[in-house]
Design a protein around this motif. Structure first.
Motif, PDB file in Angstrom:
ATOM      1  N   SER A 429       0.848  -1.194   0.000  1.00 26.38           N
ATOM      2  CA  SER A 429       0.000   0.000   0.000  1.00 26.38           C
ATOM      3  C   SER A 429       0.878   1.235   0.000  1.00 26.38           C
ATOM      4  O   SER A 429       2.034   1.211   0.448  1.00 26.38           O
ATOM      5  CB  SER A 429      -0.940   0.017   1.211  1.00 26.38           C
ATOM      6  N   GLY A 430       0.316   2.324  -0.509  1.00 29.64           N
ATOM      7  CA  GLY A 430       1.049   3.573  -0.596  1.00 29.64           C
ATOM      8  C   GLY A 430       0.149   4.688  -1.104  1.00 29.64           C
ATOM      9  O   GLY A 430      -1.072   4.535  -1.222  1.00 29.64           O
ATOM     10  N   MET A 431       0.746   5.802  -1.446  1.00 35.46           N
ATOM     11  CA  MET A 431       0.010   6.966  -1.923  1.00 35.46           C
ATOM     12  C   MET A 431      -0.730   6.643  -3.220  1.00 35.46           C
ATOM     13  O   MET A 431      -0.203   5.953  -4.091  1.00 35.46           O
ATOM     14  CB  MET A 431       1.001   8.120  -2.145  1.00 35.46           C
ATOM     15  N   GLY A 432      -1.954   7.133  -3.354  1.00 36.28           N
ATOM     16  CA  GLY A 432      -2.754   6.877  -4.545  1.00 36.28           C
ATOM     17  C   GLY A 432      -3.238   8.145  -5.209  1.00 36.28           C
ATOM     18  O   GLY A 432      -2.718   9.236  -4.970  1.00 36.28           O
ATOM     19  N   ALA A 433      -4.227   7.997  -6.083  1.00 33.69           N
ATOM     20  CA  ALA A 433      -4.917   9.101  -6.771  1.00 33.69           C
ATOM     21  C   ALA A 433      -4.133   9.664  -7.940  1.00 33.69           C
ATOM     22  O   ALA A 433      -4.398  10.780  -8.387  1.00 33.69           O
ATOM     23  CB  ALA A 433      -5.296  10.220  -5.796  1.00 33.69           C
ATOM     24  N   ARG A 481     -15.011   4.275  -1.306  1.00 28.26           N
ATOM     25  CA  ARG A 481     -15.202   3.850  -2.687  1.00 28.26           C
ATOM     26  C   ARG A 481     -13.839   3.495  -3.292  1.00 28.26           C
ATOM     27  O   ARG A 481     -12.787   3.904  -2.794  1.00 28.26           O
ATOM     28  CB  ARG A 481     -15.851   4.966  -3.512  1.00 28.26           C
ATOM     29  N   THR A 482     -13.878   2.718  -4.350  1.00 26.89           N
ATOM     30  CA  THR A 482     -12.646   2.336  -5.041  1.00 26.89           C
ATOM     31  C   THR A 482     -12.744   2.744  -6.507  1.00 26.89           C
ATOM     32  O   THR A 482     -13.840   2.950  -7.050  1.00 26.89           O
ATOM     33  CB  THR A 482     -12.403   0.819  -4.963  1.00 26.89           C
ATOM     34  N   VAL A 498      -2.696  -6.849  -9.017  1.00 27.04           N
ATOM     35  CA  VAL A 498      -3.950  -6.096  -9.075  1.00 27.04           C
ATOM     36  C   VAL A 498      -3.760  -4.816  -8.270  1.00 27.04           C
ATOM     37  O   VAL A 498      -3.337  -4.854  -7.107  1.00 27.04           O
ATOM     38  CB  VAL A 498      -5.124  -6.912  -8.513  1.00 27.04           C
ATOM     39  N   ILE A 499      -4.067  -3.681  -8.885  1.00 25.86           N
ATOM     40  CA  ILE A 499      -3.906  -2.383  -8.238  1.00 25.86           C
ATOM     41  C   ILE A 499      -5.255  -1.667  -8.218  1.00 25.86           C
ATOM     42  O   ILE A 499      -6.003  -1.704  -9.208  1.00 25.86           O
ATOM     43  CB  ILE A 499      -2.856  -1.523  -8.973  1.00 25.86           C
ATOM     44  N   PHE A 500      -5.553  -1.019  -7.094  1.00 26.80           N
ATOM     45  CA  PHE A 500      -6.752  -0.174  -7.024  1.00 26.80           C
ATOM     46  C   PHE A 500      -6.521   0.913  -5.994  1.00 26.80           C
ATOM     47  O   PHE A 500      -5.664   0.805  -5.111  1.00 26.80           O
ATOM     48  CB  PHE A 500      -7.997  -1.002  -6.677  1.00 26.80           C
ATOM     49  N   ASP A 501      -7.285   1.987  -6.094  1.00 26.18           N
ATOM     50  CA  ASP A 501      -7.244   3.103  -5.149  1.00 26.18           C
ATOM     51  C   ASP A 501      -8.496   3.098  -4.294  1.00 26.18           C
ATOM     52  O   ASP A 501      -9.613   2.848  -4.788  1.00 26.18           O
ATOM     53  CB  ASP A 501      -7.147   4.439  -5.890  1.00 26.18           C
ATOM     54  N   TRP A 502      -8.306   3.400  -3.020  1.00 22.81           N
ATOM     55  CA  TRP A 502      -9.430   3.547  -2.097  1.00 22.81           C
ATOM     56  C   TRP A 502      -9.540   5.008  -1.688  1.00 22.81           C
ATOM     57  O   TRP A 502      -8.548   5.634  -1.306  1.00 22.81           O
ATOM     58  CB  TRP A 502      -9.237   2.686  -0.855  1.00 22.81           C
TER      59      TRP A 502
END
Length: 550
Positions: A429-433, A481-482, A498-502
């Motif tokens: 996990s790490g910074m997203g968006a 939301r993702t 598999v990558i996704f943002d929360w």
């Protein structure tokens, strides 16, 4: 002081119960020389009857104070107490196994009575404490205070196997009902317990049943398997245990049969409990501000459910105490695993976390309905065991019950079984968006998000990703939301990522439960990934200052 030491210091000494006298029969195996007690008849049936009788009577707490010279020992002084190998239990057998005993003292103030058992004559003789079998150089022990203290007993025992019969032990029973074993690395890590009582039951104090007696059956000289019997006691429950311990070349396998007799109702009974440590890993970096990339004895709870589903639950070092329960019926197996086996993952030359064993539980009887329960405690370091897992039966536990459980423990690098489907390799996990591959340049993204990456290997998943059917990541979350779910083929570890943002949708800091499984044409392609994420408070949902910002 770590939690385990605190627990050991609070243990009560269990009552001493006499064995029934029996005539001495001719033994076909030589009784160990240090077994100097009167010969007594022994059988597992008798031990079960004794435990049942104890449960029908009030608990007797015969705690005695240790001599001052032992009670005041520091950890360094206690560790300096040595054992004279010439007095090891099976020294004269000249076989493949041997046993030495732990001294009482310091926090180990629960005297445990030890017996040598001849399997041919079924005769047992007690092994009395004698300071002559220990070495006290550098321990600052006043041996004169120990003279005539043959009722001190021992704190526990440890087992050695050739070619290291006096150097590196492979099995250790020490403190309450704790015990541990190693694989061929000789590196201890995770611990097991004989029983857990009200570990995290509301309005109930946790209780730590203790092994008060052991009977150690003399093995054949050419055998690496031996049997130990134990009597367990506490205010709420008494129990009779049989351990068949197979010290194999690359692992230790224990077949355990336990018979439990509650004195009182027990709100939370933990079967096959195990205790481990998780400080930080690939998905949780806040506690890894050291030279070590990861610090943990175990990295996941793995469950093979009764319906055949495989579940991977990465462990956490949570901000607050967390309890999780996973309902099941007739489980096929579960365990706390250390799946990352590379030195580079830890860079630790003291802890050697890459060599720590996993512990896998395989029920040998139908356990019926219940839950696999998991407790995770916040910790600021690696000296505290902050993870507990066990099976809790669904049926209420009442006084007068008679409960029997049989299971097998595998102490090894990895479990003896694994799914045919794709398996979780790592969770990150790490910074997203922001788009993957386009790290923020002059500025961070305005919206705050957390990115998760889940790696899968095995089950021919890379070939499926290349040649179809199309892989779908079925993701469910309990809040927020993702977006931006992506699947990448990764040749380097022959799997997929598999990558996704929360994204948060409110100010809540309640944990977010995530569940994901890979599917192809509607069929499962992977084990189930379960994860619990702890959102920061709103004031912390900001990116750190960017070096290019004014």
């Amino acid at each position: 002081m770590d939690r385990r030491t605190l627990l050991k210091r609070s243990l009560a000494l269990a009552a001493f119960y006499g064995l029934p006298a029996a005539p001495l029969l001719a033994a076909t195996r030589q009784m160990p020389a240090i077994a100097d007690g009167e010969a007594q008849r022994f059988s597992f049936d008798w031990l079960q009857r004794l435990a049942r009788e104890m449960a029908n009577a009030p608990y007797r707490n015969n705690m005695r104070e240790l001599p001052e010279t032992l009670a005041s020992l520091t950890p360094q002084q206690y560790n300096a107490i040595g054992y004279d190998a010439g007095h090891s239990l099976w020294h004269d057998l000249d076989g493949k196994l041997d046993v030495q005993f732990f001294h009482v003292g310091m926090g180990f103030n629960q005297p445990v009575r030890m017996y040598a058992l001849d399997p041919d004559s079924h005769q047992a003789r007690e092994i009395h404490f004698d300071p002559d079998i220990f070495r006290y150089d550098g321990a600052n022990v006043d041996v004169a205070q120990l003279e005539g203290e043959d009722t001190l007993g021992f704190a526990g025992f440890r087992v050695f196997k050739v070619p290291s019969l006096t150097e590196r032990d492979i099995v250790s029973f020490l403190g309450a009902s704790y015990f541990r074993a190693v694989d061929d690395t000789y590196q201890y890590g995770i611990s097991a317990r004989g029983l857990a009582v009200n570990t995290f039951a509301e309005s109930e104090d946790e209780e730590f049943p203790t092994y008060t007696r052991f009977w150690l059956e003399t093995p054949a000289p050419d055998s690496t398997t031996f049997t130990a019997y134990a009597l367990l006691d506490s205010p709420k429950v008494a129990g009779a245990y049989r351990f068949v311990i197979d010290c194999q070349p690359t692992r230790v396998v224990m077949d355990i049969e336990k018979h439990l007799y509650p004195r009182e109702a027990i709100k939370q009974l933990g079967i096959a409990p195990m205790t481990s440590m998780f400080s930080c890993g690939t998905h949780q970096r806040r506690m890894c501000d050291t030279i070590h990339p990861q610090i943990h004895d175990s990295d996941r709870l793995t469950m093979w459910r009764g319906n055949g589903e495989w579940v991977c639950r990465p462990l956490n070092n949570p901000p607050v105490l967390q309890y999780n329960a996973f309902a099941d019926e007739s489980p096929k197996g579960f365990g706390l695993l250390q799946t990352e086996r590379d030195f580079e993952a830890y860079e630790d030359v003291i802890g050697n976390y890459h060599e720590r064993p996993s512990l896998w539980i395989e029920p040998r009887s139908d356990w019926g309905k219940g839950e696999i329960q998991l407790m995770e405690i916040p910790t600021t370091g690696e000296t505290m065991d902050n993870v507990v897992a066990f099976w809790k039966p669904a049926a209420p536990v009442e006084p007068g019950d008679s409960l029997t459980f049989a299971y097998r423990q595998y102490w090894s690098a990895l479990p003896p079984v694994r799914p045919d489907l794709a398996r979780i390799r790592e969770t990150r996990s790490g910074m997203g968006a922001f788009p993957e591959g386009w790290a923020p340049g002059e500025h961070y993204p305005e919206e705050w998000a957390r990115r998760f990456a889940v790696d899968y290997v095995g089950g021919d998943i890379l070939n499926i990703a290349k040649n179809g059917p199309p892989i779908m990541a079925q993701l469910e979350i309990s809040g927020g939301r993702t977006s931006d779910i992506q699947i990448f083929q990764v040749e380097e570890f022959e799997g997929i990522r598999v990558i996704f943002d929360w994204y948060p949708t409110d100010a809540s800091t309640d944990p977010i439960d995530m569940r994901m499984v890979l599917e192809g044409d509607g069929d499962p392609l992977s084990e189930t990934w379960l994860y619990q994420y702890f959102p920061p408070p709103p004031e912390q949902r900001e990116h750190p200052p960017h070096p290019l910002d004014d």
